[in-house]
Design a protein around this motif. Structure first.
Motif, PDB file in Angstrom:
ATOM      1  N   ARG A  93       0.846  -1.189   0.000  1.00 20.81           N
ATOM      2  CA  ARG A  93       0.000   0.000   0.000  1.00 20.81           C
ATOM      3  C   ARG A  93       0.883   1.241   0.000  1.00 20.81           C
ATOM      4  NH1 ARG A  93      -2.346   2.979   4.285  1.00 20.81           N
ATOM      5  NH2 ARG A  93      -4.395   3.864   3.831  1.00 20.81           N
ATOM      6  N   CYS A  95       0.650   5.597   0.055  1.00 21.85           N
ATOM      7  CA  CYS A  95      -0.182   6.796   0.199  1.00 21.85           C
ATOM      8  C   CYS A  95       0.612   8.028  -0.225  1.00 21.85           C
ATOM      9  CB  CYS A  95      -0.641   6.952   1.645  1.00 21.85           C
ATOM     10  SG  CYS A  95      -1.663   5.583   2.220  1.00 21.85           S
ATOM     11  N   ALA A  97       0.347  12.201  -0.993  1.00 19.38           N
ATOM     12  CA  ALA A  97      -0.458  13.401  -0.751  1.00 19.38           C
ATOM     13  C   ALA A  97       0.140  14.597  -1.485  1.00 19.38           C
ATOM     14  CB  ALA A  97      -0.550  13.696   0.746  1.00 19.38           C
ATOM     15  N   LYS A 122      -1.749  -1.135  -3.756  1.00 22.17           N
ATOM     16  CA  LYS A 122      -2.920  -0.279  -3.604  1.00 22.17           C
ATOM     17  C   LYS A 122      -2.441   1.155  -3.383  1.00 22.17           C
ATOM     18  CE  LYS A 122      -5.829  -3.912  -1.642  1.00 22.17           C
ATOM     19  NZ  LYS A 122      -6.617  -4.354  -0.464  1.00 22.17           N
ATOM     20  N   LYS A 124      -3.161   5.091  -2.710  1.00 22.47           N
ATOM     21  CA  LYS A 124      -4.113   6.049  -2.169  1.00 22.47           C
ATOM     22  C   LYS A 124      -3.564   7.453  -2.403  1.00 22.47           C
ATOM     23  CE  LYS A 124      -6.434   7.503   2.095  1.00 22.47           C
ATOM     24  NZ  LYS A 124      -6.588   7.253   3.560  1.00 22.47           N
ATOM     25  N   VAL A 125      -4.356   8.300  -3.049  1.00 19.19           N
ATOM     26  CA  VAL A 125      -3.939   9.662  -3.375  1.00 19.19           C
ATOM     27  C   VAL A 125      -4.895  10.639  -2.718  1.00 19.19           C
ATOM     28  CG1 VAL A 125      -3.445  11.290  -5.225  1.00 19.19           C
ATOM     29  CG2 VAL A 125      -3.056   8.853  -5.600  1.00 19.19           C
ATOM     30  N   SER A 126      -4.350  11.694  -2.124  1.00 21.84           N
ATOM     31  CA  SER A 126      -5.207  12.697  -1.493  1.00 21.84           C
ATOM     32  C   SER A 126      -4.611  14.082  -1.690  1.00 21.84           C
ATOM     33  CB  SER A 126      -5.371  12.407   0.004  1.00 21.84           C
ATOM     34  OG  SER A 126      -4.128  12.535   0.682  1.00 21.84           O
ATOM     35  N   LYS A 141       0.597   8.136   8.203  1.00 16.19           N
ATOM     36  CA  LYS A 141      -0.580   7.890   7.375  1.00 16.19           C
ATOM     37  C   LYS A 141      -0.322   8.230   5.914  1.00 16.19           C
ATOM     38  CE  LYS A 141      -3.909   8.727  11.101  1.00 16.19           C
ATOM     39  NZ  LYS A 141      -5.034   9.600  11.558  1.00 16.19           N
ATOM     40  N   VAL A 142       0.764   8.931   5.643  1.00 16.55           N
ATOM     41  CA  VAL A 142       1.159   9.300   4.284  1.00 16.55           C
ATOM     42  C   VAL A 142       2.616   8.908   4.098  1.00 16.55           C
ATOM     43  CG1 VAL A 142       1.706  11.258   2.773  1.00 16.55           C
ATOM     44  CG2 VAL A 142      -0.505  11.157   3.927  1.00 16.55           C
ATOM     45  N   ASP A 143       2.912   8.253   2.963  1.00 20.23           N
ATOM     46  CA  ASP A 143       4.270   7.775   2.698  1.00 20.23           C
ATOM     47  C   ASP A 143       5.137   8.820   2.021  1.00 20.23           C
ATOM     48  OD1 ASP A 143       3.916   4.959   3.581  1.00 20.23           O
ATOM     49  OD2 ASP A 143       2.423   4.960   1.981  1.00 20.23           O
TER      50      ASP A 143
END
Length: 294
Positions: A93, A95, A97, A122, A124-126, A141-143
């Motif tokens: 996973r 992440c 941002a 997986k 995840k983009v924000s 919570k963000v890589d």
């Protein structure tokens, strides 16, 4: 259980039209291809090829089973590749941002490239405010994140100065400022300024960014641009790209003697070495911004 190698020989023979060509394709001897296909036929209890002519022809049963064999082999290869990536340290996973005031469109191709390179992962983009990004990185919570530089806060994360983003002063094409040949400070103060929520009245950017007494706050680059297009007011927009939406008018106020830029960093968890995925994004984002400068 049927071995994938038998299915690969069957598929190669069907695709190439001969056992000899299938052998060349897979780097195997003709006898191996022929023997594996015969063994598969024995295990399945059906004849896959009609061998009466010069070249083997798929039987009705062979045609019926071909697509299923492709699915099995593709799934096995994907499974093996994904397992190898996990063994090599590629995360399951990831992440990523991006600061909410940046136009995200330029980053979309990088996400596609990463997804194609590591299909098991997986992603995840924000898009978040700078303060939310710093908190998310600190809390693991963000890589990796692309965010404005913030001096004096790096004790909570690792960072690399990645380059400068352009800042443009814009209004909608039908806004009164769009028709003015020369825009003064007084002109800007006479109209509403659309402002990012991330620039609060307690932050360091407030005194250097806010010019109008009439303000309209909004979150995110896309929402800000929509308000400007609708004629709500003028705004400063941040962009990695040098081109601006054709529905916006770029203004050149009298006070603006040079191009405005903002320093941006890539940040990640403290005391964590970068993995291959983070390096992938690091190198491409750096190249992207460098190319824009050139």
């Amino acid at each position: 259980m049927i071995k994938p190698d038998l299915l690969k020989c069957f598929i190669a023979a069907a695709d190439t039209g001969s056992f000899t060509a299938a052998g060349r394709l897979l780097g195997k001897h003709l006898a191996t291809i022929s023997g594996n296909v015969a063994r598969l036929e024995d295990e399945l209890g059906v004849q896959l090829f009609n061998r009466e002519g010069k070249y083997p022809q798929l039987t009705e049963a062979g045609l019926n089973l071909y697509d299923g064999a492709k699915v099995v082999v593709d799934s096995m290869e994907r499974f093996t590749r994904n397992a190898a990536h996990l063994t090599e340290g590629i995360p399951a996973r990831f992440c990523f941002a991006v600061h909410e005031d940046i136009n995200f469109q330029v980053f979309a191709p990088l996400i596609k490239q990463a997804q194609q390179r590591w299909p098991h992962m997986k992603i995840k983009v924000s898009q978040q405010s700078a303060s939310a990004i710093f908190s998310a990185v600190r809390e693991h919570k963000v890589d990796l994140a692309f965010t404005p530089s913030l001096e004096g806060n790096s004790q909570f994360y690792e960072f690399q100065a990645i380059g400068h983003c352009h800042v443009y002063i814009v209004c909608g094409k039908h806004h009164p400022l769009a028709n003015k040949k020369s825009v003064s400070n007084d002109d800007l103060m006479s109209y509403t300024q659309v402002l990012s929520i991330d620039i609060d009245d307690k932050g360091p950017l407030y005194t250097t960014t806010v010019m109008s007494p009439s303000l309209c706050y909004v979150n995110g680059h896309t929402n800000l641009v929509q308000l400007v297009k609708a004629g709500v007011g003028w705004a400063m927009v941040f962009s990695v790209e040098e081109e601006i939406d054709s529905n916006l008018k770029v203004l050149s106020p009298e006070f603006l003697q040079t191009n405005i830029t903002v320093q941006y960093d890539l940040i990640w968890q403290k005391n964590r070495p970068l993995n291959d995925v983070q390096k992938f994004f690091q190198n491409r984002i750096k190249a992207l911004i460098t190319n824009e400068k050139n």
